[in-house]
Design a protein around this motif. Structure first.
Motif, PDB file in Angstrom:
ATOM      1  N   VAL A  17      78.295  15.634  17.266  1.00 55.47           N
ATOM      2  CA  VAL A  17      77.684  16.579  16.326  1.00 55.47           C
ATOM      3  C   VAL A  17      76.501  15.924  15.625  1.00 55.47           C
ATOM      4  CG1 VAL A  17      78.070  17.911  14.222  1.00 55.47           C
ATOM      5  CG2 VAL A  17      79.803  17.894  16.007  1.00 55.47           C
ATOM      6  N   ALA A  18      76.670  14.675  15.207  1.00 57.81           N
ATOM      7  CA  ALA A  18      75.574  13.956  14.554  1.00 57.81           C
ATOM      8  C   ALA A  18      74.396  13.790  15.510  1.00 57.81           C
ATOM      9  CB  ALA A  18      76.061  12.600  14.068  1.00 57.81           C
ATOM     10  N   LEU A  19      74.681  13.475  16.771  1.00 58.04           N
ATOM     11  CA  LEU A  19      73.621  13.334  17.757  1.00 58.04           C
ATOM     12  C   LEU A  19      72.900  14.659  17.994  1.00 58.04           C
ATOM     13  CD1 LEU A  19      72.210  11.435  19.716  1.00 58.04           C
ATOM     14  CD2 LEU A  19      73.928  12.032  21.427  1.00 58.04           C
ATOM     15  N   LEU A  20      73.654  15.740  18.034  1.00 57.57           N
ATOM     16  CA  LEU A  20      73.052  17.061  18.197  1.00 57.57           C
ATOM     17  C   LEU A  20      72.146  17.393  17.022  1.00 57.57           C
ATOM     18  CD1 LEU A  20      72.832  19.814  19.661  1.00 57.57           C
ATOM     19  CD2 LEU A  20      74.793  20.538  18.275  1.00 57.57           C
ATOM     20  N   LEU A  21      72.621  17.140  15.805  1.00 58.59           N
ATOM     21  CA  LEU A  21      71.801  17.407  14.630  1.00 58.59           C
ATOM     22  C   LEU A  21      70.531  16.561  14.628  1.00 58.59           C
ATOM     23  CD1 LEU A  21      74.519  17.724  11.856  1.00 58.59           C
ATOM     24  CD2 LEU A  21      73.156  19.544  12.887  1.00 58.59           C
ATOM     25  N   TRP A  22      70.652  15.283  15.030  1.00 58.25           N
ATOM     26  CA  TRP A  22      69.477  14.416  15.110  1.00 58.25           C
ATOM     27  C   TRP A  22      68.490  14.944  16.139  1.00 58.25           C
ATOM     28  CZ3 TRP A  22      67.441  11.665  19.184  1.00 58.25           C
ATOM     29  CH2 TRP A  22      66.392  10.827  18.860  1.00 58.25           C
ATOM     30  N   ALA A  23      68.990  15.368  17.292  1.00 56.14           N
ATOM     31  CA  ALA A  23      68.115  15.880  18.350  1.00 56.14           C
ATOM     32  C   ALA A  23      67.415  17.156  17.904  1.00 56.14           C
ATOM     33  CB  ALA A  23      68.923  16.128  19.620  1.00 56.14           C
ATOM     34  N   LEU A  24      68.143  18.038  17.216  1.00 56.90           N
ATOM     35  CA  LEU A  24      67.529  19.268  16.730  1.00 56.90           C
ATOM     36  C   LEU A  24      66.451  18.977  15.693  1.00 56.90           C
ATOM     37  CD1 LEU A  24      70.653  21.585  16.425  1.00 56.90           C
ATOM     38  CD2 LEU A  24      68.792  21.749  18.095  1.00 56.90           C
ATOM     39  N   LEU A  25      66.731  18.040  14.799  1.00 61.13           N
ATOM     40  CA  LEU A  25      65.754  17.671  13.781  1.00 61.13           C
ATOM     41  C   LEU A  25      64.522  17.022  14.414  1.00 61.13           C
ATOM     42  CD1 LEU A  25      65.089  17.486  10.768  1.00 61.13           C
ATOM     43  CD2 LEU A  25      66.188  15.257  10.766  1.00 61.13           C
ATOM     44  N   ALA A  26      64.733  16.144  15.378  1.00 63.24           N
ATOM     45  CA  ALA A  26      63.607  15.494  16.055  1.00 63.24           C
ATOM     46  C   ALA A  26      62.766  16.516  16.818  1.00 63.24           C
ATOM     47  CB  ALA A  26      64.123  14.416  17.006  1.00 63.24           C
ATOM     48  N   SER A  27      63.416  17.465  17.463  1.00 62.49           N
ATOM     49  CA  SER A  27      62.690  18.503  18.199  1.00 62.49           C
ATOM     50  C   SER A  27      61.889  19.393  17.254  1.00 62.49           C
ATOM     51  CB  SER A  27      63.668  19.359  19.003  1.00 62.49           C
ATOM     52  OG  SER A  27      64.299  18.583  19.988  1.00 62.49           O
ATOM     53  N   ALA A  28      62.492  19.750  16.125  1.00 65.51           N
ATOM     54  CA  ALA A  28      61.787  20.580  15.147  1.00 65.51           C
ATOM     55  C   ALA A  28      60.580  19.844  14.574  1.00 65.51           C
ATOM     56  CB  ALA A  28      62.737  20.999  14.028  1.00 65.51           C
ATOM     57  N   THR A  29      60.744  18.549  14.318  1.00 62.47           N
ATOM     58  CA  THR A  29      59.633  17.749  13.801  1.00 62.47           C
ATOM     59  C   THR A  29      58.508  17.666  14.825  1.00 62.47           C
ATOM     60  OG1 THR A  29      61.157  16.465  12.457  1.00 62.47           O
ATOM     61  CG2 THR A  29      59.004  15.510  12.851  1.00 62.47           C
ATOM     62  N   CYS A  30      58.880  17.472  16.079  1.00 56.49           N
ATOM     63  CA  CYS A  30      57.882  17.421  17.156  1.00 56.49           C
ATOM     64  C   CYS A  30      57.157  18.765  17.276  1.00 56.49           C
ATOM     65  CB  CYS A  30      58.582  17.095  18.463  1.00 56.49           C
ATOM     66  SG  CYS A  30      57.977  15.627  19.242  1.00 56.49           S
ATOM     67  N   TRP A  31      57.904  19.833  17.195  1.00 61.38           N
ATOM     68  CA  TRP A  31      57.323  21.169  17.294  1.00 61.38           C
ATOM     69  C   TRP A  31      56.317  21.416  16.172  1.00 61.38           C
ATOM     70  CZ3 TRP A  31      57.180  24.623  21.025  1.00 61.38           C
ATOM     71  CH2 TRP A  31      56.751  25.898  20.727  1.00 61.38           C
ATOM     72  N   ARG A  32      56.677  21.019  14.951  1.00 63.64           N
ATOM     73  CA  ARG A  32      55.768  21.197  13.811  1.00 63.64           C
ATOM     74  C   ARG A  32      54.512  20.350  13.969  1.00 63.64           C
ATOM     75  NH1 ARG A  32      58.338  21.220   8.053  1.00 63.64           N
ATOM     76  NH2 ARG A  32      56.210  21.843   7.649  1.00 63.64           N
ATOM     77  N   ALA A  33      54.665  19.123  14.464  1.00 61.06           N
ATOM     78  CA  ALA A  33      53.510  18.248  14.673  1.00 61.06           C
ATOM     79  C   ALA A  33      52.596  18.824  15.748  1.00 61.06           C
ATOM     80  CB  ALA A  33      53.974  16.850  15.061  1.00 61.06           C
ATOM     81  N   LEU A  34      53.168  19.337  16.810  1.00 62.07           N
ATOM     82  CA  LEU A  34      52.374  19.949  17.870  1.00 62.07           C
ATOM     83  C   LEU A  34      51.654  21.195  17.362  1.00 62.07           C
ATOM     84  CD1 LEU A  34      51.586  19.760  20.829  1.00 62.07           C
ATOM     85  CD2 LEU A  34      53.582  21.135  21.387  1.00 62.07           C
TER      86      LEU A  34
END
Length: 62
Positions: A17-34
Motif C-alpha cells: 500500500v505504501a509503495l502504491l501511494l508513493w507511485a501514485l504521488l510520483a506519477s502525479a508530480t511527474c504529470w504536473r511537471a510535464l
C-alpha cells in the motif's frame, strides 16, 4: 479502521500500500511537471511569434 490496518499489517501488505501511494504521488508530480513544461513551451512559442511579428513590422519601415 483499526481492523483494516491490522489486516494489512498481519498479511504484510502494508508495504504494498505504501509503495502504491508513493507511485501514485510520483506519477502525479511527474504529470504536473510535464503540464507546467507544456504551458511554458506554449508561452515561449507565443513570445517568439510576437517577437517575429514585431520585427517584421519594423523591418518594413526601414
Amino acid at each position: 479502521m483499526d481492523s483494516l490496518i491490522r489486516t494489512f499489517a498481519e498479511r504484510g501488505d502494508l508495504a504494498h500500500v505504501a509503495l502504491l501511494l508513493w507511485a501514485l504521488l510520483a506519477s502525479a508530480t511527474c504529470w504536473r511537471a510535464l503540464n507546467a513544461l507544456t504551458q511554458a513551451s506554449a508561452r515561449m512559442d507565443a513570445f517568439i511569434r510576437e517577437l517575429a511579428r514585431f520585427n517584421a513590422h519594423f523591418e518594413d519601415e526601414a
